[in-house]
Write an enzyme that holds these catalytic residues in place. Structure first.
Site, PDB file in Angstrom:
ATOM      1  N   ALA A  34       0.296  -2.442  -9.117  1.00 29.30           N
ATOM      2  CA  ALA A  34      -1.069  -3.154  -8.795  1.00 29.30           C
ATOM      3  C   ALA A  34      -2.126  -2.263  -8.282  1.00 29.30           C
ATOM      4  O   ALA A  34      -2.651  -2.632  -7.265  1.00 29.30           O
ATOM      5  CB  ALA A  34      -0.965  -4.293  -8.426  1.00 29.30           C
ATOM      6  N   LEU A  35      -2.162  -1.044  -8.742  1.00 28.27           N
ATOM      7  CA  LEU A  35      -3.030  -0.100  -7.861  1.00 28.27           C
ATOM      8  C   LEU A  35      -4.542  -0.518  -7.867  1.00 28.27           C
ATOM      9  O   LEU A  35      -5.089  -0.846  -8.898  1.00 28.27           O
ATOM     10  CB  LEU A  35      -2.961   1.378  -8.746  1.00 28.27           C
ATOM     11  CG  LEU A  35      -1.324   1.906  -9.005  1.00 28.27           C
ATOM     12  CD1 LEU A  35      -1.643   3.279  -9.548  1.00 28.27           C
ATOM     13  CD2 LEU A  35      -0.911   1.994  -7.458  1.00 28.27           C
ATOM     14  N   HIS A  39      -4.863   2.564  -2.967  1.00 25.30           N
ATOM     15  CA  HIS A  39      -3.612   3.458  -3.400  1.00 25.30           C
ATOM     16  C   HIS A  39      -4.446   4.889  -3.956  1.00 25.30           C
ATOM     17  O   HIS A  39      -3.946   5.903  -3.930  1.00 25.30           O
ATOM     18  CB  HIS A  39      -2.896   2.729  -4.711  1.00 25.30           C
ATOM     19  CG  HIS A  39      -2.319   1.482  -4.212  1.00 25.30           C
ATOM     20  ND1 HIS A  39      -2.750   0.365  -4.692  1.00 25.30           N
ATOM     21  CD2 HIS A  39      -1.202   1.246  -3.543  1.00 25.30           C
ATOM     22  CE1 HIS A  39      -1.967  -0.524  -4.459  1.00 25.30           C
ATOM     23  NE2 HIS A  39      -1.106  -0.080  -3.601  1.00 25.30           N
ATOM     24  N   SER A 188      -3.317  -5.514  -2.954  1.00 23.81           N
ATOM     25  CA  SER A 188      -2.817  -6.141  -4.121  1.00 23.81           C
ATOM     26  C   SER A 188      -2.684  -7.624  -4.094  1.00 23.81           C
ATOM     27  O   SER A 188      -3.055  -8.584  -5.048  1.00 23.81           O
ATOM     28  CB  SER A 188      -1.525  -5.987  -4.574  1.00 23.81           C
ATOM     29  OG  SER A 188      -1.305  -4.365  -4.320  1.00 23.81           O
TER      30      SER A 188
HETATM   31  P1  AMP Z   1       1.696  -1.094  -1.694  1.00 18.68           P
HETATM   32  O1  AMP Z   1       1.770  -0.914  -3.065  1.00 18.68           O
HETATM   33  O2  AMP Z   1       1.219  -2.321  -1.034  1.00 18.68           O
HETATM   34  O3  AMP Z   1       3.377  -0.817  -1.121  1.00 18.68           O
HETATM   35  O4  AMP Z   1       1.182   0.158  -1.010  1.00 18.68           O
HETATM   36  C1  AMP Z   1       1.375   1.493  -1.147  1.00 18.68           C
HETATM   37  C2  AMP Z   1       0.756   2.287  -0.072  1.00 18.68           C
HETATM   38  O5  AMP Z   1      -0.714   2.065  -0.310  1.00 18.68           O
HETATM   39  C3  AMP Z   1       1.041   2.090   1.135  1.00 18.68           C
HETATM   40  O6  AMP Z   1       1.097   3.567   1.876  1.00 18.68           O
HETATM   41  C4  AMP Z   1       0.014   1.350   1.743  1.00 18.68           C
HETATM   42  O7  AMP Z   1      -0.135   1.483   3.305  1.00 18.68           O
HETATM   43  C5  AMP Z   1      -1.019   2.031   1.075  1.00 18.68           C
HETATM   44  N1  AMP Z   1      -2.130   1.112   1.127  1.00 18.68           N
HETATM   45  C6  AMP Z   1      -2.351  -0.170   0.524  1.00 18.68           C
HETATM   46  N2  AMP Z   1      -3.605  -0.741   0.467  1.00 18.68           N
HETATM   47  C7  AMP Z   1      -4.202   0.149   1.393  1.00 18.68           C
HETATM   48  C8  AMP Z   1      -5.687   0.197   1.900  1.00 18.68           C
HETATM   49  N3  AMP Z   1      -6.574  -0.748   1.509  1.00 18.68           N
HETATM   50  N4  AMP Z   1      -6.189   1.375   2.310  1.00 18.68           N
HETATM   51  C9  AMP Z   1      -5.206   2.501   2.396  1.00 18.68           C
HETATM   52  N5  AMP Z   1      -4.005   2.396   1.964  1.00 18.68           N
HETATM   53  C10 AMP Z   1      -3.403   1.347   1.548  1.00 18.68           C
END
Ligand code: AMP
Length: 303
Positions: A34-35, A39, A188
């Site tokens: 759900a990029l 991300h 997401s």
């Molecule tokens: P997730 O898909 O939520 O597990 O996130 C994957 C990576 O993206 C993790 O390292 C998160 O910390 C990073 N991430 C998610 N949201 C953000 C954001 N708003 N800003 C920076 N990094 C993010």
């Protein structure tokens, strides 16, 4: 144009081995898909640091302590793959749960201390699931760099601790939280907010920032945090799971702001749980001109 997709450890290793033979440096960006722009910012930073970038997309069942939350998690592989094309990511690794966890899978990676409290107190088993899957992804990709967002600050510090403790030969690179123009941290989970909730949501970031500034200027910790909790509820959040001041690297509780720290929050807006954090540090008797510079949260929100 499309990004090549591999779904097994064997295929991943074959591609990575080819890159290694050509002498390329490799970065990995682990995600659950759900990029969004948060991300994608990590992917861009990874592409600046390394010659080859693997994005992983795996909704890790082991880190969900709630079956409904796992079922509701958005799964948008095609859209995610399309978003990576213009960036120039080199490989998308999309294992399924059976590929990651064989029927006789028996190992758990558990990082003590740092995984207790904050999200760890409210999501039993969550950080064991995170540590286990991240250890696997780092070993499967054998990348030189792994990029993690500060948005999930406890996760970032847990991964750093684990990599150090287990001598995993990889450099963990943190990336600042990417926010909407109104301050809401991209997530997401924001997709689940109703239009009315979406207007309330950024109050979490603004209360955090105000509180970080007040603490930096010397407000006493406990009453200031109590006021911040009340302000989040008054804005329309249903529940504040935690709002705490913790040491920046060890995440130990702090009764007074005497060293660099993070202010971390988790709160429920309707049926959606949102987390956020900002940095803060003591200003002491510094001149006014330096004060705004010291409040890292303010810098993050201005970015
Ligand atoms: P997730 O898909 O939520 O597990 O996130 C994957 C990576 O993206 C993790 O390292 C998160 O910390 C990073 N991430 C998610 N949201 C953000 C954001 N708003 N800003 C920076 N990094 C993010």
């Amino acid at each position: 144009m499309s990004v090549p997709i591999v779904r097994t450890v064997a295929e991943l290793r074959t591609v990575v081995a080819g890159w290694r033979r050509s002498g390329a440096s490799i970065a990995v960006v682990p995600t659950m898909g759900a990029l969004h722009e948060g991300h994608l910012s990590l992917v861009r930073a990874a592409l600046e640091r390394a010659e080859r970038v693997v994005v992983t997309l795996f909704v890790n069942p082991k880190q969900f302590n709630n079956a409904a939350d796992l079922a509701a998690y958005p799964r948008t592989e095609n859209e995610d793959a399309a978003k990576l094309v213009p960036l120039g990511a080199h490989l998308l690794y999309v294992p399924d749960a059976e590929e990651m966890y064989s029927a006789d899978f028996a190992t758990t990676v558990s990082v003590s201390a740092i995984s207790e409290g904050l999200c760890g107190a409210f999501r039993p088993g969550h950080f064991d699931g995170v540590a286990t899957v991240v250890a696997k992804l780092l070993l499967q990709t054998s990348a030189d760099f792994a990029f993690f967002g500060e948005k999930d600050f406890q996760q970032l510090q847990l991964v750093r601790r684990m990599v150090q403790d287990l001598d995993i030969p990889i450099t963990i690179v943190p990336y600042p939280t990417v926010r909407e123009a109104d301050g809401l941290a991209l997530s997401s989970r924001n997709l689940r907010l109703s239009p009315a909730e979406r207007t309330i949501a950024p109050k979490l970031a603004s209360v955090l920032l105000d509180t970080a500034e007040r603490l930096a200027r010397g407000s006493p910790v406990l009453p200031t945090l109590d006021e911040a909790r009340a302000a989040i509820l008054a804005a329309g959040y249903r529940e504040v799971e935690y709002l705490e001041l913790r040491g920046e690297t060890d995440l130990q509780s702090m009764a007074s702001l005497d060293r660099p720290a993070r202010l971390l929050v988790a709160a429920w807006l309707g049926d959606t749980r949102l987390i956020d954090n900002v940095a803060t540090s003591p200003i002491g008797n510094w001149p006014d001109s330096q004060r705004s510079v010291e409040v890292e949260g303010a810098k993050q929100l201005r970015r």
